[in-house]
Design an enzyme around this catalytic site. Structure first.
Site, PDB file in Angstrom:
ATOM      1  N   GLY A 160       9.518  68.997   4.710  1.00 15.17           N
ATOM      2  CA  GLY A 160       9.433  67.513   4.947  1.00 15.17           C
ATOM      3  C   GLY A 160      10.631  66.890   4.776  1.00 15.17           C
ATOM      4  O   GLY A 160      11.602  67.247   4.289  1.00 15.17           O
ATOM      5  N   SER A 161      10.540  65.689   5.135  1.00 16.61           N
ATOM      6  CA  SER A 161      11.799  64.419   5.024  1.00 16.61           C
ATOM      7  C   SER A 161      11.393  63.430   4.106  1.00 16.61           C
ATOM      8  O   SER A 161      10.401  62.837   4.410  1.00 16.61           O
ATOM      9  CB  SER A 161      12.074  64.270   6.302  1.00 16.61           C
ATOM     10  OG  SER A 161      12.679  65.423   7.035  1.00 16.61           O
ATOM     11  N   GLY A 162      12.558  62.873   3.470  1.00 16.90           N
ATOM     12  CA  GLY A 162      12.251  61.639   2.901  1.00 16.90           C
ATOM     13  C   GLY A 162      13.346  60.831   3.007  1.00 16.90           C
ATOM     14  O   GLY A 162      14.149  61.108   3.984  1.00 16.90           O
ATOM     15  N   ASP A 198       4.426  54.930  -6.419  1.00 17.32           N
ATOM     16  CA  ASP A 198       4.446  55.194  -4.831  1.00 17.32           C
ATOM     17  C   ASP A 198       3.194  56.122  -4.589  1.00 17.32           C
ATOM     18  O   ASP A 198       3.402  57.003  -3.680  1.00 17.32           O
ATOM     19  CB  ASP A 198       5.660  55.875  -4.430  1.00 17.32           C
ATOM     20  CG  ASP A 198       6.075  55.754  -3.001  1.00 17.32           C
ATOM     21  OD1 ASP A 198       5.384  54.792  -2.418  1.00 17.32           O
ATOM     22  OD2 ASP A 198       7.044  56.332  -2.348  1.00 17.32           O
ATOM     23  N   LYS A 236      14.219  70.062  -2.789  1.00 17.40           N
ATOM     24  CA  LYS A 236      14.635  68.729  -2.478  1.00 17.40           C
ATOM     25  C   LYS A 236      16.036  68.534  -2.655  1.00 17.40           C
ATOM     26  O   LYS A 236      16.697  68.106  -3.410  1.00 17.40           O
ATOM     27  CB  LYS A 236      13.513  67.953  -3.519  1.00 17.40           C
ATOM     28  CG  LYS A 236      13.916  66.434  -3.111  1.00 17.40           C
ATOM     29  CD  LYS A 236      12.784  65.414  -3.747  1.00 17.40           C
ATOM     30  CE  LYS A 236      12.651  64.236  -3.453  1.00 17.40           C
ATOM     31  NZ  LYS A 236      11.502  63.134  -4.081  1.00 17.40           N
ATOM     32  N   PHE A 242      16.038  60.215   1.573  1.00 17.82           N
ATOM     33  CA  PHE A 242      17.545  60.497   1.252  1.00 17.82           C
ATOM     34  C   PHE A 242      17.850  61.845   1.413  1.00 17.82           C
ATOM     35  O   PHE A 242      18.830  62.561   1.045  1.00 17.82           O
ATOM     36  CB  PHE A 242      17.812  60.180  -0.324  1.00 17.82           C
ATOM     37  CG  PHE A 242      17.720  58.910  -0.504  1.00 17.82           C
ATOM     38  CD1 PHE A 242      18.599  57.827   0.186  1.00 17.82           C
ATOM     39  CD2 PHE A 242      16.511  58.224  -1.277  1.00 17.82           C
ATOM     40  CE1 PHE A 242      18.414  56.377  -0.270  1.00 17.82           C
ATOM     41  CE2 PHE A 242      16.346  56.926  -1.469  1.00 17.82           C
ATOM     42  CZ  PHE A 242      17.308  56.002  -0.896  1.00 17.82           C
TER      43      PHE A 242
END
Ligand code: ATP
Length: 360
Positions: free
Chosen positions: A20-22, A139, A42, A24
């Site tokens: 997955g991507s976030g 969040d 991460k 940063f």
């Protein structure tokens, strides 16, 4: 203080596929060379210059790490280790190999409230544990509620992404404007002092969506959504809630309350009759009621589509920045904060995402 190991992560772990991507960086599957065990790495780019928009502050990563180290609970992702190089920090996390809860549910043909409640219970247990340590997530949204594995018929909930989480200290006043408009509590928008109760608002929104496939405050734009939240503009439309029990509506009503002090806590939620029925009638009500699967599937398809759209937008922006920075010796464009920041103020330019007609 958390220990950030200065060793090269690749000496200890083989880096595998992207999970997955976030904002940063990326999360990738990593395999421990010594044991063969798989984890999630991460990878976070660290901001080099204080005023720069590139990467994340080291202090934010320290906060995320300290919070994760405090939280050891079966429904919260576990942190194993932290590595640091010149430009990035790598968090080695428990590998959460199941899908997002919403994707798992959307695969089903139907789901009784009593089945959905089993997941809600685990979310509340994880959250109750965090809150008992004075930590708020800030969040909570479907993307951050995952399932432990793909194989078991009843996988466990795992709460992830503690990038915005905060640990409250005695007498501290904390304000923040970060979050995702659909799930954000009114006190966040109003820049009021925050507490763990803001997470409970998000639980109210998530439950509303889970039962009806409708997002209670969603407007045409993010501004509209935020206005709807402030105005507390929501109702239980019969068309979407015809199969919902009155106990479930009562549960939501006690969470989507403007004054944070009047909202149910996670502990109180676990004792609400919708979660913990006392009478036979209450048990029967839950077993008779079901989630609006047809509309939930539509909601989830739109949500996934928007996520892909945002990702394309982010990639385009990175390509543009790469061209912009070509030939310069200063910032590495790949460390630039992507276009869709979770800061609510910066969200508006993404506001209206047209969806393909097939998933309307
Ligand atoms: P955001 O920009 O949404 O705040 P972030 O940079 O803080 O994200 P995460 O949300 O922690 O990053 O992770 C991004 C994605 O990577 C998640 O949505 C999920 O798909 C995947 N992911 C994160 N942690 C794990 C894990 N422990 N196991 C498996 N996949 C994970």
């Amino acid at each position: 203080m958390a220990v950030f190991k200065p060793e090269n992560v690749e000496d200890f772990f083989e880096i595998g596929e992207v999970l997955g991507s976030g904002h940063f960086g990326q999360v990738r599957q990593v395999r421990e060379r010594a044991t063969g065990t798989c984890w999630a790495g991460k990878f976070l780019k660290i901001r080099k210059i204080a005023c720069s928009r590139l990467g994340v502050d080291r202090s934010s990563v320290e906060r995320e790490v300290e919070i994760l180290q405090t939280l050891r609970h079966p429904n919260i992702v576990t942190l194993k280790d932290v590595f640091e190089s010149r430009a990035e920090v790598v968090l080695i996390l428990e590998l959460v190999s199941g899908a997002e809860l919403f994707d798992f549910i959307a695969e089903k043909d139907n789901l009784l409230e009593s089945e959905a409640i089993e997941f809600m219970k685990q979310i509340l247990e994880g959250l109750g544990f965090m809150h008992s340590k004075n930590i708020a997530h800030f969040d909570l949204k479907p993307e951050n509620i995952m399932l432990s594995d793909k194989v078991s018929p009843n996988p466990n909930i795992k709460l992830i992404d503690f990038g915005l989480a905060h640990c409250f200290h005695q007498g501290e006043e904390y304000r923040s404007s970060s979050g995702t408009p659909q799930y954000i509590a009114p006190e966040v928008i109003n820049s009021e002092p925050l507490s763990t109760a803001s997470d409970m608002w998000s639980i109210g929104v998530i439950t509303y969506i889970l039962l009806s496939g409708l997002s209670p405050f969603q407007g045409e734009t993010d501004e509209d959504t935020l206005k709807n939240v402030i105005a507390m503009k929501y109702e239980f439309f019969e068309r979407y809630f015809s199969t919902t029990s009155s106990m479930a509506k009562d549960f939501i009503l006690k969470l989507l309350v403007k004054n944070p002090k009047d909202r149910m806590t996670a502990e109180e939620c676990l004792l609400h009759p919708w979660i913990k029925p006392i009478t036979r009638k209450q048990v029967a009500n839950r077993n008779r009621s079901s989630i609006n699967m047809k509309n939930f599937k539509k909601f989830n398809a739109r949500r996934k589509w928007k996520m892909s759209f945002n990702m394309v937008l982010m990639c385009n922006r990175l390509v543009q920045l790469k061209l912009l920075y070509k030939g310069r010796s200063d910032p590495d464009p790949l460390q630039v904060r992507p276009l869709y920041s979770t800061q609510i103020r910066a969200h508006s330019h993404l506001a209206f995402v047209p969806c393909p007609s097939t998933i309307h």
